[in-house]
Write an enzyme that holds these catalytic residues in place. Structure first.
Site, mmCIF file in Angstrom:
data_model
loop_
_atom_site.group_PDB
_atom_site.id
_atom_site.type_symbol
_atom_site.label_atom_id
_atom_site.label_comp_id
_atom_site.label_asym_id
_atom_site.label_seq_id
_atom_site.Cartn_x
_atom_site.Cartn_y
_atom_site.Cartn_z
ATOM 1 N N HIS A 110 0.838 -1.200 0.000
ATOM 2 C CA HIS A 110 0.000 0.000 0.000
ATOM 3 C C HIS A 110 0.881 1.262 0.000
ATOM 4 O O HIS A 110 0.577 2.242 -0.673
ATOM 5 C CB HIS A 110 -0.938 -0.020 1.202
ATOM 6 C CG HIS A 110 -1.790 1.196 1.264
ATOM 7 N ND1 HIS A 110 -2.719 1.491 0.288
ATOM 8 C CD2 HIS A 110 -1.842 2.214 2.152
ATOM 9 C CE1 HIS A 110 -3.297 2.639 0.582
ATOM 10 N NE2 HIS A 110 -2.780 3.091 1.708
ATOM 11 N N ASP A 120 -6.773 8.411 -6.240
ATOM 12 C CA ASP A 120 -6.541 9.402 -5.185
ATOM 13 C C ASP A 120 -5.116 9.922 -5.304
ATOM 14 O O ASP A 120 -4.309 9.380 -6.075
ATOM 15 C CB ASP A 120 -6.868 8.887 -3.767
ATOM 16 C CG ASP A 120 -6.004 7.718 -3.334
ATOM 17 O OD1 ASP A 120 -4.835 7.660 -3.721
ATOM 18 O OD2 ASP A 120 -6.509 6.856 -2.585
ATOM 19 N N LYS A 161 -9.769 12.650 -3.515
ATOM 20 C CA LYS A 161 -10.737 11.871 -2.721
ATOM 21 C C LYS A 161 -10.521 12.151 -1.240
ATOM 22 O O LYS A 161 -9.397 12.418 -0.827
ATOM 23 C CB LYS A 161 -10.477 10.386 -3.030
ATOM 24 C CG LYS A 161 -11.080 9.391 -2.090
ATOM 25 C CD LYS A 161 -10.617 7.959 -2.388
ATOM 26 C CE LYS A 161 -9.720 7.420 -1.310
ATOM 27 N NZ LYS A 161 -9.321 6.016 -1.501
ATOM 28 N N ARG A 200 -11.337 10.475 2.632
ATOM 29 C CA ARG A 200 -11.867 9.361 3.422
ATOM 30 C C ARG A 200 -12.714 9.933 4.547
ATOM 31 O O ARG A 200 -12.327 10.911 5.188
ATOM 32 C CB ARG A 200 -10.689 8.535 3.959
ATOM 33 C CG ARG A 200 -11.074 7.147 4.335
ATOM 34 C CD ARG A 200 -9.912 6.190 4.315
ATOM 35 N NE ARG A 200 -9.717 5.520 3.031
ATOM 36 C CZ ARG A 200 -10.537 4.602 2.517
ATOM 37 N NH1 ARG A 200 -11.608 4.228 3.164
ATOM 38 N NH2 ARG A 200 -10.281 4.044 1.349
ATOM 39 N N ASP A 258 -5.503 1.766 -9.083
ATOM 40 C CA ASP A 258 -5.386 1.797 -7.619
ATOM 41 C C ASP A 258 -4.630 0.548 -7.182
ATOM 42 O O ASP A 258 -4.494 -0.404 -7.960
ATOM 43 C CB ASP A 258 -6.775 1.836 -6.970
ATOM 44 C CG ASP A 258 -6.745 2.467 -5.567
ATOM 45 O OD1 ASP A 258 -5.641 2.734 -5.058
ATOM 46 O OD2 ASP A 258 -7.823 2.670 -4.989
ATOM 47 N N THR A 291 -14.191 -2.252 -0.693
ATOM 48 C CA THR A 291 -15.649 -2.185 -0.859
ATOM 49 C C THR A 291 -16.027 -1.852 -2.307
ATOM 50 O O THR A 291 -17.158 -2.048 -2.720
ATOM 51 C CB THR A 291 -16.239 -1.076 0.030
ATOM 52 O OG1 THR A 291 -15.696 0.182 -0.408
ATOM 53 C CG2 THR A 291 -15.899 -1.289 1.491
ATOM 54 N N THR A 345 -14.292 3.433 -3.665
ATOM 55 C CA THR A 345 -13.351 4.396 -4.265
ATOM 56 C C THR A 345 -13.426 4.363 -5.784
ATOM 57 O O THR A 345 -13.601 5.393 -6.443
ATOM 58 C CB THR A 345 -11.906 4.079 -3.809
ATOM 59 O OG1 THR A 345 -11.837 4.209 -2.397
ATOM 60 C CG2 THR A 345 -10.894 5.009 -4.467
HETATM 61 C C1 R5P Z 1 -6.686 3.514 -0.140
HETATM 62 O O1 R5P Z 1 -5.940 4.435 0.109
HETATM 63 C C2 R5P Z 1 -6.394 2.460 -1.176
HETATM 64 O O2 R5P Z 1 -5.454 2.883 -2.117
HETATM 65 C C3 R5P Z 1 -7.676 2.083 -1.881
HETATM 66 O O3 R5P Z 1 -8.174 3.206 -2.569
HETATM 67 C C4 R5P Z 1 -8.710 1.579 -0.934
HETATM 68 O O4 R5P Z 1 -8.180 0.518 -0.171
HETATM 69 C C5 R5P Z 1 -9.952 1.113 -1.641
HETATM 70 O O5 R5P Z 1 -10.936 0.854 -0.698
HETATM 71 P P1 R5P Z 1 -12.462 0.824 -1.118
HETATM 72 O O6 R5P Z 1 -12.601 -0.118 -2.285
HETATM 73 O O7 R5P Z 1 -13.171 0.312 0.120
HETATM 74 O O8 R5P Z 1 -12.890 2.208 -1.448
#
Ligand code: R5P
Length: 317
Positions: free
Chosen positions: A134, A173, A196, A198, A223, A228, A231
């Site tokens: 990450h 993001d 974006k 959070r 990404d 979920t 994003t």
């Molecule tokens: C967050 O900073 C990661 O790069 C992803 O954007 C995140 O894990 C995606 O999560 P979700 O699908 O729940 O939006």
């Protein structure tokens, strides 16, 4: 220590045996024999069922859901290998769970990604092999060597073959924009960035802005992981509102919560392309989701580590 190819041993935790099998097929070796189960008291037990004395041992275990069970099982496997006198133990974590908890960005919160690094080292791992962390800085949480591979060439090769004209790569993001820049360069396309935010600690995000020229283009969002789906699906909506003609998605890790495949199925995406660093069972697949195999990349990296050859050369012509 003189290590030869017959002494390479690859074992699987229970998180992703299909991936381990595919890696071993690439290496043309059998999967190492082991067993892992839980006693009635919920304690995990592991047994290595062959001699690994002085062998170069690789244990493949993405720490995806159930994250704590998979992590604990990996730690216990490392301990079993250490006590069986393995020559060297590499924890192969195609997906590094807890990677998102990588900084103290609120008062009184843990840095669990660091704690996991300490646990792996204390258990007896000599090296780590992982894919698209990450945050790259997680490498620095370890005092043992970490090889971080990237799935980017696999994903970009797939989209290059589509020969999409007027493509724009979109970082979903700001945090991912540097890596999205590399994807854009490799596809010879411009980059746009989504701003974006959070919302608290509840897996919800909101889109503030699309930065860059996307009107009339085909967008490819990038990404590191999809959980979920919020994003990327919100990004697709914002891009359609900003006038893109079509929108594709690519991401390395299909972490996919229970709801994610349904959300993706109803989204504006033509196709969502991911890899198999994390298993995607049949009930989480649908017509919009394409899964590319990471096994040859992982197999080749394991071979190079074993033989003492460059892993970096895998990514540079
Ligand atoms: C967050 O900073 C990661 O790069 C992803 O954007 C995140 O894990 C995606 O999560 P979700 O699908 O729940 O939006």
């Amino acid at each position: 220590m003189d290590l030869v190819i017959d002494e390479l041993k690859v074992f699987s935790g229970t998180a992703h045996p299909e991936l381990t099998k595919a890696v071993c097929d690439y290496l043309d070796i059998p999967v190492g024999k082991s067993e892992a189960f839980k006693f009635a008291n919920d304690n995990t037990f592991v047994r290595i069922l062959e001699n690994i004395r002085q062998r170069d041992v690789f244990i493949i275990q993405p720490t995806c859901a159930p994250v704590n069970d998979n992590l604990m099982e990996l730690l216990i496997m490392i301990d079993a290998c250490k006590r069986a006198s393995a020559g060297r133990i590499t924890a192969v974590m195609p997906y590094y769970g807890y990677g998102r908890t990588d900084k103290k960005d609120q008062p009184r919160v843990p840095i669990t990604a660091r704690l996991v690094a300490d646990l792996l080292t204390a258990a007896g791992a000599d090296r780590i092999l992982t894919i698209d962390l990450h945050a790259g800085q997680i490498q620095g949480f370890f005092n043992i060597p970490v090889d971080e591979l990237t799935a980017m060439p696999i994903l970009t090769r797939y989209f290059k073959a589509k020969e999409i004209s007027d493509l724009v790569v979109v970082a979903v993001d700001i945090g991912i924009s540097k890596r999205a820049r590399d994807v854009a360069e490799s596809l010879n396309a411009p980059l746009a960035i989504i701003e974006k935010r959070r919302l608290g600690n509840h897996d919800r995000t909101e889109i503030l802005n699309v930065i860059g020229d996307v009107h009339g283009k085909t967008a490819l969002t990038f990404d590191d992981e999809i959980l979920t789906g919020g994003t990327v699906v919100n990004a697709a909506k914002a891009l359609v509102d900003a006038g893109v003609t079509e929108v594709f998605c690519c991401a390395t890790h299909p972490v996919f919560s229970k709801e994610a495949p349904g959300i993706i199925a109803k989204s504006n995406f033509q196709e969502v392309v991911v890899t198999d660093t994390v298993p995607v069972p049949a009930d989480k697949r649908n017509g919009k989701i394409t899964v590319l195999s990471i096994a040859p990349l992982l197999g080749e990296a394991i071979l190079r580590i074993h033989k003492g050859n460059s892993v970096g050369d895998l990514f540079h012509d």
